[in-house]
Scaffold this active site. Structure first.
Site, PDB file in Angstrom:
ATOM      1  N   GLY A 144     -39.706  41.684 -36.718  1.00 53.49           N
ATOM      2  CA  GLY A 144     -38.550  40.374 -36.687  1.00 53.49           C
ATOM      3  C   GLY A 144     -37.529  40.958 -36.702  1.00 53.49           C
ATOM      4  N   CYS A 160     -32.964  20.894 -59.128  1.00 52.51           N
ATOM      5  CA  CYS A 160     -33.514  21.100 -59.892  1.00 52.51           C
ATOM      6  C   CYS A 160     -34.488  22.238 -60.337  1.00 52.51           C
ATOM      7  CB  CYS A 160     -33.993  19.910 -60.491  1.00 52.51           C
ATOM      8  SG  CYS A 160     -32.208  18.724 -60.329  1.00 52.51           S
TER       9      CYS A 160
HETATM   10  C1  LIG Z   1     -48.500  42.627 -39.441  1.00 51.23           C
HETATM   11  C2  LIG Z   1     -46.369  42.347 -39.004  1.00 51.23           C
HETATM   12  N1  LIG Z   1     -46.014  42.624 -38.453  1.00 51.23           N
HETATM   13  C3  LIG Z   1     -44.828  42.566 -38.043  1.00 51.23           C
HETATM   14  C4  LIG Z   1     -43.744  42.285 -39.597  1.00 51.23           C
HETATM   15  C5  LIG Z   1     -42.764  42.073 -39.277  1.00 51.23           C
HETATM   16  O1  LIG Z   1     -41.824  42.939 -39.897  1.00 51.23           O
HETATM   17  P1  LIG Z   1     -39.947  42.576 -39.876  1.00 51.23           P
HETATM   18  O2  LIG Z   1     -39.260  41.684 -39.958  1.00 51.23           O
HETATM   19  O3  LIG Z   1     -39.714  43.988 -42.087  1.00 51.23           O
HETATM   20  O4  LIG Z   1     -39.298  42.917 -39.348  1.00 51.23           O
HETATM   21  C6  LIG Z   1     -44.171  41.919 -40.502  1.00 51.23           C
HETATM   22  C7  LIG Z   1     -43.536  41.082 -41.338  1.00 51.23           C
HETATM   23  O5  LIG Z   1     -43.675  41.120 -42.902  1.00 51.23           O
HETATM   24  C8  LIG Z   1     -45.591  41.362 -40.756  1.00 51.23           C
HETATM   25  O6  LIG Z   1     -47.018  40.765 -41.711  1.00 51.23           O
END
Ligand SMILES: Cc1ncc(COP(=O)(O)O)c(C=O)c1O
Length: 378
Positions: free
Chosen positions: A256, A323
């Site tokens: 991600g 707030c």
């Molecule tokens: C199942 C799963 N795959 C992939 C990711 C992506 O992780 P990252 O943003 O660290 O690459 C996450 C994020 O928590 C996740 O929960």
């Protein structure tokens, strides 16, 4: 995303608060990752939870990425963005049966993370290929809020229950074609991620229908100048070594933030500079309703004063307008901040807008796309 003048123009033209995403940078990140995976039968499934903007999804689809979704709404979003169902993984936490049914009907690959779901899956979708999210009880350094594979975590089927799992697989008409592990997010050391790889490659032989191993992500990106990106070359080499014994299997990574964090900037405007006997606050026109990482994860984000880069350095707490206690940065040294200045919070492309809310009834921030010479709100 570092062109100061461009960001200032965008802030003036579109207003703030606003997220700005650089699609060309997303493409570069994808290519950078793919380069390191050369020679591996690897599929990248972008973790949509990091940033679900349709233009980001389209860009990554065009690059050849698949998608990893954690909700049915994300699945629907990526299918709308043109991803083929067979390139979509669905790895939910505590889904309802209704949600699982919808995902199966949409034809995406469902990952099951608790034994309790398996009888239901066997009854309603016998023989349908599924993946299992496993919990190997791996403890890692770093933020406990984003460590997801230790025994105390809600995620995955605890491997300590492997005898029960195997018994179910012998009895029920289930076809496990994938195994999944996600150690955590923002993992500093590739050796920690490698523990997930070792775990899955060690047990793969017990699952005769396997076609892939999914190592999740957790690929760290630098947020501070002193930090380094995860050593991807070492991690990929480790995977290569371990996969030699399993040449029939493909591997999946689900990055991600690695793909999108750097590509995004969050623009905000200074509404007030407030001096007290103790400190100086730079108050901005947004808060954790729009960017929660500094408050929720204690995450560090570089903040640049775009409109006064040459100002004399001073120390500020950069605070939001909710707030609530909502501090973006404490005791941060930066060029003098004046009322009306535009600040850029960097590395905001991942887990930014997607975590935004209407708290205090404020509207959501804008999202602006930069793609070469093209700039547009979308
Ligand atoms: C199942 C799963 N795959 C992939 C990711 C992506 O992780 P990252 O943003 O660290 O690459 C996450 C994020 O928590 C996740 O929960």
């Amino acid at each position: 995303m570092t062109d100061r003048n461009l960001l200032l123009d965008i802030a003036r033209h579109y207003g703030t608060p606003a997220y700005v995403y650089d699609l060309q940078d997303v493409r570069e990140r994808y290519l950078h990752l793919k380069e390191h995976l050369t020679g591996l039968p690897a599929d990248v499934h972008y973790a949509v939870k990091a940033n679900a903007h349709p233009e980001i999804l389209r860009t990554l689809r065009e690059m050849g990425s698949g998608a990893d979704c954690v909700s049915v709404q994300e699945v629907e979003r990526v299918l709308e963005a043109g991803f083929a169902p067979e390139k979509v993984l669905y790895t939910p936490s505590c889904p309802s049966e209704e949600e699982l049914r919808r995902a199966f009907e949409l034809g995406v690959r469902v990952h099951i993370g608790a034994l309790e779901y398996l009888p239901w899956v066997a009854e309603h979708y016998p023989g349908r290929p599924i993946g299992l999210r496993l919990n190997p009880d791996v403890r890692i350094e770093g933020n406990v809020k984003i460590a997801t594979a230790h025994a105390g975590s809600k995620f995955g089927i605890p491997w300590t229950l492997n005898k029960d799992l195997m018994k179910m697989l012998r009895k029920l008409p289930l076809r496990v074609t994938g195994l999944h592990v996600h150690i955590g997010s923002d993992v500093h050391s590739w050796q920690d991620l490698a523990r997930g790889v070792d775990f899955l490659t060690d047990i793969a032989g017990a699952f005769p229908d396997l076609t892939y191993l999914d190592f999740g992500s957790g690929l760290k990106v630098p947020y501070r100048k002193s930090e380094r990106e995860i050593d991807l070359a070492a991690y990929a080499d480790h995977i290569r070594q371990r996969m030699k014994a399993l040449p029939q299997l493909r591997i999946v990574l689900e990055p991600g933030k690695f793909l999108v964090a750097r590509s995004g900037v969050f623009l905000m405007q200074v509404t007030t500079v407030k001096r007290t006997p103790f400190k100086t606050f730079a108050g901005v026109n947004t808060g954790f309703n729009h960017m929660i990482r500094p408050m929720y994860y204690d995450a560090y984000h570089a903040i640049e004063n775009l409109s006064n880069p040459g100002g004399k350095e001073q120390v500020y707490d950069v605070v939001g307008n909710l707030c609530e206690e909502d501090t973006f940065a404490r005791a941060r040294r930066m060029p003098e901040v004046r009322k009306g200045d535009i600040l850029a919070l960097h590395n905001a492309g991942a887990y930014g807008y997607v975590m935004a809310s209407h708290y205090n009834l404020r509207p959501l921030p804008k999202e602006i796309i930069v793609d070469g010479n093209k700039i547009y709100e979308a």
